[in-house]
Scaffold this motif. Structure first.
Motif, PDB file in Angstrom:
ATOM      1  N   UNK A 180       0.807  -1.224   0.000  1.00 60.72           N
ATOM      2  CA  UNK A 180       0.000   0.000   0.000  1.00 60.72           C
ATOM      3  C   UNK A 180       0.837   1.270   0.000  1.00 60.72           C
ATOM      4  N   UNK A 181       1.988   1.182  -0.627  1.00 55.57           N
ATOM      5  CA  UNK A 181       2.833   2.369  -0.753  1.00 55.57           C
ATOM      6  C   UNK A 181       2.556   3.075  -2.078  1.00 55.57           C
ATOM      7  N   UNK A 182       1.774   2.435  -2.936  1.00 55.01           N
ATOM      8  CA  UNK A 182       1.343   3.076  -4.175  1.00 55.01           C
ATOM      9  C   UNK A 182      -0.110   2.703  -4.379  1.00 55.01           C
ATOM     10  N   UNK A 183      -0.858   3.625  -4.936  1.00 55.33           N
ATOM     11  CA  UNK A 183      -2.293   3.427  -5.062  1.00 55.33           C
ATOM     12  C   UNK A 183      -2.778   3.992  -6.391  1.00 55.33           C
ATOM     13  N   UNK A 184      -2.293   3.427  -7.500  1.00 57.88           N
ATOM     14  CA  UNK A 184      -2.703   3.974  -8.800  1.00 57.88           C
ATOM     15  C   UNK A 184      -4.181   3.701  -9.095  1.00 57.88           C
ATOM     16  N   UNK A 185      -4.785   4.582  -9.891  1.00 57.46           N
ATOM     17  CA  UNK A 185      -6.182   4.375 -10.289  1.00 57.46           C
ATOM     18  C   UNK A 185      -6.256   3.320 -11.386  1.00 57.46           C
ATOM     19  N   UNK A 186      -5.255   3.357 -12.257  1.00 54.87           N
ATOM     20  CA  UNK A 186      -5.194   2.425 -13.380  1.00 54.87           C
ATOM     21  C   UNK A 186      -3.797   1.849 -13.486  1.00 54.87           C
ATOM     22  N   UNK A 187      -3.717   0.611 -13.931  1.00 58.08           N
ATOM     23  CA  UNK A 187      -2.421   0.056 -14.314  1.00 58.08           C
ATOM     24  C   UNK A 187      -2.456  -0.150 -15.816  1.00 58.08           C
ATOM     25  N   UNK A 188      -1.518   0.477 -16.492  1.00 56.92           N
ATOM     26  CA  UNK A 188      -1.444   0.328 -17.944  1.00 56.92           C
ATOM     27  C   UNK A 188      -0.307  -0.650 -18.226  1.00 56.92           C
TER      28      UNK A 188
END
Ligand SMILES: Cc1cc2nc3c(=O)[nH]c(=O)nc-3n(C[C@H](O)[C@H](O)[C@H](O)COP(=O)(O)OP(=O)(O)OC[C@H]3O[C@@H](n4cnc5c(N)ncnc54)[C@H](O)[C@@H]3O)c2cc1C
Ligand code: FES
Ligand code: FES
Lengths: 266, 155
Positions: A41-49
């Protein structure tokens, strides 16, 4: 892991558009850094491309004194490539020393450079060899690309497409791996092109850096003895449970001497 | 949600999973093949190693959607009926496991490694198994098993 939307990009153009349209999106290449970071939970992107399957981003080519490696090329491919072994054997060796086989089967050069972990291996090769990082927007010289702890010159919406390495006369890489992770406690990439000798140190400081005193001394005489009387300035180096600043400064010097001792090329 | 169509041990499967579902969870919870273990869940221990299109990967660090269209082999796909895979057989004979927790991942990693390097030296075996941790410290016998499997497979 927080929720996100996964999108598999099939072309460079599509990936660029998706990235531009979603401010909180992140590119997914090998996932060997990003997925663990998201799980913690150190990154929380909305999308993964997912750019792992884009053909334009993969591949290795040697031409006109330059070795070009696509951003999504996996560590294992660089390590085993006959083309890399012929052009810059030290680079194939470096790739073979990253992490472990499972990590090398997925992790990519573009992901490693974009992440710029202070203990990653590739940044030292890119900086020492004076490579050029080609993005979907521009070309960035290695000297401008790395900007310290996990930061690079990449802007919003910018994606690494490939890395172009000028083929050196000689090069060598030596690292003292952390015994558990394989990451460099200190690593030194030494290369010679014409009269120019460049020494890039990874693992020891908050980001990869050039050891200019060693470069000057090795430029005069390319022998391990040339760095004997020198020392890496320990002031800004890393200090943690694994080692003090002074320990890392010494390791950087030892790795440099070993690298000089095994310089190879054509 | 994402639709994931893949082959596991030669059999076609189709699942609707969340985008964030990990490959190891698809294998264990959806396909109910619990031979693949989760040790660390932080990409370090290799207990979750499976083959994806023939290469060893840590399935706790691959999204299930990334494996869509892939051919997955897990430990359950190694034996042929009652006949163990030579690597499994060598692990049994060399006493290369104690509790067995790391073993499925070890066997998948060893099989991947032997494909690239059918006649490894001790040094090469150490380097080749850097992605796998055995907490019962059975490494000596694991190395023995790798050598025995390498001989058996050369025949
Ligand atoms: C157990 C373990 C041991 C490891 N040991 C080492 C080691 O010894 N040495 C070492 O150097 N590394 C090591 N690594 C890290 C490994 O090399 C990763 O593969 C690498 O750091 C990231 O590459 P990736 O393709 O997996 O990137 P990802 O995890 O997919 O992405 C990493 C970051 O880069 C961004 N990104 C990816 N591709 C691009 C692109 N083309 N353009 C712009 N941004 C991009 C992503 O958005 C993300 O922020 C280790 C990792 C693990 C899990
Ligand atoms: S559970 Fe995947 S590496 Fe430990
Ligand atoms: S046999 Fe118990 S962890 Fe390896």
């Amino acid at each position: 892991m927080h929720t996100f939307s996964y999108v598999k990009a099939t072309t460079l153009k599509q990936a660029g558009e998706l990235l531009a349209a979603n401010a909180d999106a992140k590119l997914l290449s090998g996932g060997m850094t990003l997925i663990p970071t998201m799980k913690a939970r150190l990154a929380q992107p909305s999308h993964l491309i997912d750019i792992g399957g884009i053909a334009e981003l993969s591949g290795i080519e040697a031409k006109d004194g330059k070795l070009t490696i696509g951003a999504a090329t996996k560590h294992v491919e660089v390590a085993k490539s006959a083309v890399v072994k012929k052009a810059i054997p030290a680079l194939a060796y470096l790739a073979s020393q990253i992490g472990d086989p499972q990590v090398r089967n997925r992790g990519t050069i573009g992901g490693s450079l974009a992440n710029n972990d202070p203990a990653a291996d590739y940044p030292s090769a890119v900086l020492s060899l004076g490579a050029t990082i080609v993005t979907n927007k521009r070309e960035i010289a290695a000297d401008d690309f790395f900007q310290g702890l996990f930061s690079t010159a990449l802007g919003a919406g910018e994606m690494i497409v490939k890395v172009v390495f000028p083929v050196p006369a000689k090069a060598a890489y030596e690292k003292f791996p952390h015994p558990a992770s394989g990451f460099a406690m200190a690593g030194s990439f030494v290369s010679q092109r014409g009269k120019d000798v460049r020494v890039a140190i990874t693992g020891a400081g908050p980001g990869v850096f050039r050891w200019k005193d060693a470069e000057a001394a090795l430029g005069k005489k390319l022998a391990a003895a040339s760095v004997e009387g020198l020392s890496v300035d320990a002031t800004d180096l890393n200090e943690d449970m694994h080692g003090t600043k002074e320990y890392r400064a010494n390791l950087a010097k030892v790795m440099t001497k070993r690298a000089v001792g095994k310089l190879s090329g054509k | 949600m994402a639709k994931v169509e893949l082959k596991i041990n030669g059999k076609a499967h189709s699942y609707d999973v969340e985008d964030r579902t990990l490959l190891v969870n698809l294998i264990r919870d959806h396909a109910q093949l619990t031979g693949t273990h989760v040790g660390c869940d932080t990409s370090q221990c290799g207990a979750c190693t499976v083959h994806m299109n023939g290469v060893a990967v840590k399935s706790c660090t691959v999204l299930a959607v990334q494996a869509s269209g892939a051919d997955i082999t897990t430990i359950e796909g190694m034996a042929k009926g009652d006949k163990l895979h030579p690597v499994q057989q060598a692990f049994t004979e060399c006493h290369a496991l104690q509790c067995g927790f790391c073993t499925p991942g070890m066997i998948m990693a060893v099989t991947g490694f032997l494909k690239d390097n059918p006649k490894p030296t001790d040094e090469e075996i150490y380097h080749g198994l850097e992605g796998n941790i055995c907490r019962c410290t059975g490494y000596i016998n694991i190395v023995k098993a790798v050598k025995q499997a390498s001989k058996a497979m050369a025949k």
